[in-house]
Design a protein around this motif. Structure first.
Motif, PDB file in Angstrom:
ATOM      1  N   ILE A 139       0.843  -1.212   0.000  1.00  0.00           N
ATOM      2  CA  ILE A 139       0.000   0.000   0.000  1.00  0.00           C
ATOM      3  C   ILE A 139       0.869   1.249   0.000  1.00  0.00           C
ATOM      4  CG2 ILE A 139      -1.489   1.325   1.571  1.00  0.00           C
ATOM      5  CD1 ILE A 139      -3.160  -1.232   1.838  1.00  0.00           C
ATOM      6  N   ARG A 140       0.438   2.266  -0.737  1.00  0.00           N
ATOM      7  CA  ARG A 140       1.326   3.396  -1.006  1.00  0.00           C
ATOM      8  C   ARG A 140       1.314   4.505   0.038  1.00  0.00           C
ATOM      9  NH1 ARG A 140      -0.474   1.965  -6.269  1.00  0.00           N
ATOM     10  NH2 ARG A 140      -2.304   3.264  -5.980  1.00  0.00           N
ATOM     11  N   ALA A 141       0.344   4.449   0.984  1.00  0.00           N
ATOM     12  CA  ALA A 141       0.232   5.558   1.960  1.00  0.00           C
ATOM     13  C   ALA A 141       1.582   5.845   2.608  1.00  0.00           C
ATOM     14  CB  ALA A 141      -0.801   5.204   3.026  1.00  0.00           C
ATOM     15  N   PRO A 142       2.062   7.106   2.501  1.00  0.00           N
ATOM     16  CA  PRO A 142       3.376   7.429   3.077  1.00  0.00           C
ATOM     17  C   PRO A 142       3.427   7.248   4.597  1.00  0.00           C
ATOM     18  CG  PRO A 142       2.608   9.187   1.598  1.00  0.00           C
ATOM     19  CD  PRO A 142       1.467   8.233   1.767  1.00  0.00           C
ATOM     20  N   ARG A 143       2.283   7.455   5.272  1.00  0.00           N
ATOM     21  CA  ARG A 143       2.283   7.202   6.720  1.00  0.00           C
ATOM     22  C   ARG A 143       1.242   6.144   7.053  1.00  0.00           C
ATOM     23  NH1 ARG A 143       3.247  12.424  10.463  1.00  0.00           N
ATOM     24  NH2 ARG A 143       3.637  10.729  11.949  1.00  0.00           N
ATOM     25  N   ARG A 144       1.693   5.133   7.783  1.00  0.00           N
ATOM     26  CA  ARG A 144       0.816   4.015   8.166  1.00  0.00           C
ATOM     27  C   ARG A 144       0.896   3.859   9.672  1.00  0.00           C
ATOM     28  NH1 ARG A 144       3.331  -0.292   4.235  1.00  0.00           N
ATOM     29  NH2 ARG A 144       4.823   1.366   3.881  1.00  0.00           N
ATOM     30  N   ILE A 145      -0.239   3.937  10.345  1.00  0.00           N
ATOM     31  CA  ILE A 145      -0.249   4.009  11.811  1.00  0.00           C
ATOM     32  C   ILE A 145      -1.238   2.993  12.385  1.00  0.00           C
ATOM     33  CG2 ILE A 145      -0.676   5.536  13.792  1.00  0.00           C
ATOM     34  CD1 ILE A 145      -0.136   7.923  11.828  1.00  0.00           C
ATOM     35  N   TYR A 146      -0.737   2.120  13.256  1.00  0.00           N
ATOM     36  CA  TYR A 146      -1.649   1.213  13.959  1.00  0.00           C
ATOM     37  C   TYR A 146      -2.303   1.927  15.128  1.00  0.00           C
ATOM     38  CZ  TYR A 146      -0.185  -2.932  11.363  1.00  0.00           C
ATOM     39  OH  TYR A 146       0.039  -3.859  10.367  1.00  0.00           O
ATOM     40  N   ILE A 147      -3.622   1.702  15.257  1.00  0.00           N
ATOM     41  CA  ILE A 147      -4.389   2.300  16.364  1.00  0.00           C
ATOM     42  C   ILE A 147      -5.366   1.256  16.878  1.00  0.00           C
ATOM     43  CG2 ILE A 147      -6.246   3.301  14.914  1.00  0.00           C
ATOM     44  CD1 ILE A 147      -6.037   5.843  16.750  1.00  0.00           C
ATOM     45  N   HIS A 148      -6.088   1.573  17.978  1.00  0.00           N
ATOM     46  CA  HIS A 148      -7.036   0.628  18.602  1.00  0.00           C
ATOM     47  C   HIS A 148      -6.249  -0.620  19.038  1.00  0.00           C
ATOM     48  CE1 HIS A 148     -10.580  -2.123  19.018  1.00  0.00           C
ATOM     49  NE2 HIS A 148     -11.213  -1.010  19.293  1.00  0.00           N
ATOM     50  N   ILE A 149      -5.245  -0.367  19.876  1.00  0.00           N
ATOM     51  CA  ILE A 149      -4.289  -1.406  20.248  1.00  0.00           C
ATOM     52  C   ILE A 149      -4.702  -2.031  21.577  1.00  0.00           C
ATOM     53  CG2 ILE A 149      -1.831  -1.847  20.692  1.00  0.00           C
ATOM     54  CD1 ILE A 149      -1.438   0.911  19.119  1.00  0.00           C
ATOM     55  N   ASN A 150      -4.846  -3.345  21.588  1.00  0.00           N
ATOM     56  CA  ASN A 150      -5.279  -4.013  22.817  1.00  0.00           C
ATOM     57  C   ASN A 150      -4.155  -4.053  23.845  1.00  0.00           C
ATOM     58  OD1 ASN A 150      -7.623  -5.373  23.998  1.00  0.00           O
ATOM     59  ND2 ASN A 150      -6.230  -7.108  24.213  1.00  0.00           N
ATOM     60  N   ASN A 151      -4.538  -4.082  25.108  1.00  0.00           N
ATOM     61  CA  ASN A 151      -3.546  -4.061  26.199  1.00  0.00           C
ATOM     62  C   ASN A 151      -2.555  -5.226  26.145  1.00  0.00           C
ATOM     63  OD1 ASN A 151      -4.675  -6.255  28.255  1.00  0.00           O
ATOM     64  ND2 ASN A 151      -6.421  -5.130  27.474  1.00  0.00           N
ATOM     65  N   THR A 152      -2.947  -6.327  25.508  1.00  0.00           N
ATOM     66  CA  THR A 152      -2.073  -7.508  25.427  1.00  0.00           C
ATOM     67  C   THR A 152      -1.057  -7.439  24.296  1.00  0.00           C
ATOM     68  OG1 THR A 152      -3.833  -8.472  24.079  1.00  0.00           O
ATOM     69  CG2 THR A 152      -3.741  -9.128  26.410  1.00  0.00           C
ATOM     70  N   ASN A 153      -1.174  -6.473  23.410  1.00  0.00           N
ATOM     71  CA  ASN A 153      -0.412  -6.466  22.159  1.00  0.00           C
ATOM     72  C   ASN A 153       1.070  -6.114  22.397  1.00  0.00           C
ATOM     73  OD1 ASN A 153       0.603  -5.927  19.555  1.00  0.00           O
ATOM     74  ND2 ASN A 153      -1.428  -5.311  18.830  1.00  0.00           N
ATOM     75  N   PRO A 154       2.001  -6.957  21.916  1.00  0.00           N
ATOM     76  CA  PRO A 154       3.432  -6.652  22.088  1.00  0.00           C
ATOM     77  C   PRO A 154       3.868  -5.374  21.368  1.00  0.00           C
ATOM     78  CG  PRO A 154       3.132  -8.588  20.661  1.00  0.00           C
ATOM     79  CD  PRO A 154       1.779  -8.251  21.233  1.00  0.00           C
ATOM     80  N   LEU A 155       3.039  -4.858  20.435  1.00  0.00           N
ATOM     81  CA  LEU A 155       3.363  -3.575  19.776  1.00  0.00           C
ATOM     82  C   LEU A 155       3.457  -2.433  20.788  1.00  0.00           C
ATOM     83  CD1 LEU A 155       1.064  -3.469  16.602  1.00  0.00           C
ATOM     84  CD2 LEU A 155       3.568  -3.674  16.646  1.00  0.00           C
ATOM     85  N   LEU A 156       2.816  -2.593  21.931  1.00  0.00           N
ATOM     86  CA  LEU A 156       2.837  -1.526  22.943  1.00  0.00           C
ATOM     87  C   LEU A 156       4.217  -1.350  23.556  1.00  0.00           C
ATOM     88  CD1 LEU A 156      -0.529  -2.334  24.760  1.00  0.00           C
ATOM     89  CD2 LEU A 156      -0.048  -0.288  23.416  1.00  0.00           C
ATOM     90  N   ARG A 157       5.023  -2.420  23.513  1.00  0.00           N
ATOM     91  CA  ARG A 157       6.342  -2.352  24.160  1.00  0.00           C
ATOM     92  C   ARG A 157       7.335  -1.728  23.179  1.00  0.00           C
ATOM     93  NH1 ARG A 157       4.530  -7.746  25.680  1.00  0.00           N
ATOM     94  NH2 ARG A 157       6.040  -8.727  24.281  1.00  0.00           N
ATOM     95  N   GLN A 158       7.975  -0.688  23.646  1.00  0.00           N
ATOM     96  CA  GLN A 158       8.786   0.183  22.799  1.00  0.00           C
ATOM     97  C   GLN A 158       9.834  -0.562  21.963  1.00  0.00           C
ATOM     98  OE1 GLN A 158       7.653   3.441  23.362  1.00  0.00           O
ATOM     99  NE2 GLN A 158       8.691   3.978  21.463  1.00  0.00           N
ATOM    100  N   HIS A 159      10.447  -1.589  22.523  1.00  0.00           N
ATOM    101  CA  HIS A 159      11.546  -2.253  21.810  1.00  0.00           C
ATOM    102  C   HIS A 159      11.294  -3.741  21.601  1.00  0.00           C
ATOM    103  CE1 HIS A 159      13.663   1.485  22.210  1.00  0.00           C
ATOM    104  NE2 HIS A 159      13.461   1.475  23.519  1.00  0.00           N
ATOM    105  N   SER A 160      10.026  -4.144  21.572  1.00  0.00           N
ATOM    106  CA  SER A 160       9.729  -5.567  21.365  1.00  0.00           C
ATOM    107  C   SER A 160      10.096  -5.956  19.935  1.00  0.00           C
ATOM    108  CB  SER A 160       8.245  -5.841  21.604  1.00  0.00           C
ATOM    109  OG  SER A 160       7.459  -5.189  20.616  1.00  0.00           O
ATOM    110  N   PRO A 161      10.425  -7.233  19.719  1.00  0.00           N
ATOM    111  CA  PRO A 161      10.726  -7.690  18.351  1.00  0.00           C
ATOM    112  C   PRO A 161       9.560  -7.437  17.400  1.00  0.00           C
ATOM    113  CG  PRO A 161      11.208  -9.426  19.979  1.00  0.00           C
ATOM    114  CD  PRO A 161      10.567  -8.308  20.726  1.00  0.00           C
TER     115      PRO A 161
END
Lengths: 307, 307
Positions: free
Chosen positions: A264-286
């Motif tokens: 997808i070509r969108a120059p900015r792609r942002i995940y939102i509506h993030i569940n409390n369990t999601n490892p994306l919340l951790r700043q340096h997770s793999p």
């Protein structure tokens, strides 16, 4: 176009009141490199920067409006909020409407079925029916763009178009009505002067050709980041349902949004509506490093985007 | 008895989203000697200090629970909240119930009419009916004490008694049912071991002999501090109703609670449910000094009381 994230978390927020999963436990203990987040709500300014449109009305709307000075009243009884746009009828998107009950005229954009789902058989809604026109509903019809405006009808310079997105009815309406494809929508908001486009898909279980076209046309897209993996709640022992059963396309699995959206070509792609369990919340997770390597950002409360 | 004030403001909080009255304007500007407050909610610990009972469920319950470590989960899915007690059906007292929707068993104490007012004709309530016994309602009958307990029935060491207090139905139910005197109650909570008593009357338009007797028996009383004067909203140009029309006994007027309660013996007297317009919010206002000279304290978020 000015965009301000007021809340970036899924329903329940981060941390969640009854959750002691590693993310919630450690963020409370102050030992996790992660920011707390309130439930999803995003504000978009009119072209003149004077008025604001809220995308969804989270249960935490009071604190969210107070968190950003541009949204404060400019008179004894006033609000710069011109209107609220609902992307579905989930309580984490609608409960905040009932916190805006101080006899203030509201404009709410929603599809017909989302409006009906909120207003029918809901005695609490009478708190917003204390005088004629306390709430002005405007109908979103997928594929039919219109210009956003507030109660005075003054043009905002922003065109909005709803895009039907694969989803489900809110939990409290499951089994109570036939499923309507307009129960869950994404949004494309375009600045009429600059042509810049925001794609907003905070909840979806899949990417149809219409969703794909909307994302492909966007300069910035917000996308469903609820779960990293399909079995996230099951693996943590916190639930029996897979992400897809809750109408969320996981981020990191084979066939997940990271993979599907790679082109997808969108120059900015942002995940939102993030569940409390999601490892994306951790700043340096793999997992987060993988998403960032794929060109994604992770929304946080207070994030600003200018298009 | 351990008591923790999680929120001390009336409906709308302080500041209120659409209010630019001098108090709201100046607290936002940082020029007012006053603390922000969330909407009324108070937690009371069981005698063993392990479990907590919430008095009312404000729309801001998520942030309120996070604000106090004793209320955090102690396991992957857990909450120290044993039960919630409702003093009436106003949305600023009940909307928070719908934010506790993460499939967690809840116990709610309320009078029959308050329960019916919340559950009937309310499709949103289905979010708390996802499995049998998700909510266990226990009936408060004025004049009939019972021991508070959670879902496991384990005794808390706290007796609770409802006291009918002059009030009104919630706005969204006005005109929809005959008025029942149990629509609005105060509470007397007694520690069985020490005999210490908390009187809790966060909304009332008057002091009946039953209310007076309850207050006279209390070691600490919380009382309706919504408005300083009957014409507070009218004078500020913010509303047409007098305090009494909204079922609140003003604090400072002739015949107000300061005067009426002067002879009450409770060693601690605390105003709570304070509206954003109330001069009591200002640390050194003449009105506040008058209340303090009369032996009153003004509740704030985070206040602790031990009896």
């Amino acid at each position: 176009m000015q965009i301000k994230v007021l809340g970036a978390a899924a329903g329940g927020g981060f941390p969640q009141w009854n959750c002691g999963c590693p993310n919630c436990r450690d963020v409370r203990a102050g030992t996790l490199d992660a920011a707390r987040r309130t439930q999803e709500c995003v504000a978009v300014a009119s072209a003149d920067g004077e008025r604001w449109f809220l995308l969804n009305a989270s249960p935490e709307i009071r604190a969210q409006l107070e968190s950003y000075a541009a949204l404060h009243p400019r008179g004894p009884r006033h609000s710069p909020i011109a209107a609220i746009v609902l992307t579905n009828g989930d309580l984490d998107h609608t409960l905040g409407l009932l916190s805006l009950r101080e006899s203030h005229p509201l404009v709410i954009y929603a599809t017909d079925c989302v409006r009906r789902g909120f207003c029918e058989d809901n005695s609490l809604y009478r708190t917003l029916q204390r005088f004629p026109q306390q709430v002005t509903w405007r109908t979103l019809v997928p594929g039919q763009p219109q210009e956003l405006s507030g109660v005075d009808g003054r043009p905002s310079g922003l065109m909005i178009e709803a895009v039907a997105a694969p989803g489900k009815p809110p939990i409290h309406l499951e089994g109570h009505a036939a499923y309507d494809p307009a129960e869950n929508i994404g949004l494309v908001i375009e600045d009429r002067a600059t042509g810049k486009r925001l794609g907003y898909f905070s909840a979806t279980s899949g990417i149809t050709p219409a969703v794909r076209a909307a994302l492909d046309s966007a300069d910035c897209m917000f996308f469903d980041g609820t779960f990293w993996s399909s079995d996230e709640l099951i693996t943590l022992g916190l639930g029996a349902k897979r992400a897809e059963e809750m109408a969320h396309l996981p981020v990191g699995d084979a066939g997940g949004s990271l993979e599907i959206c790679a082109g997808i070509r969108a120059p900015r792609r942002i995940y939102i509506h993030i569940n409390n369990t999601n490892p994306l919340l951790r700043q340096h997770s793999p997992e987060r490093m993988r998403a960032e390597a794929g060109g994604w950002e992770i929304a946080y409360d207070g994030m600003e985007v200018a298009l």
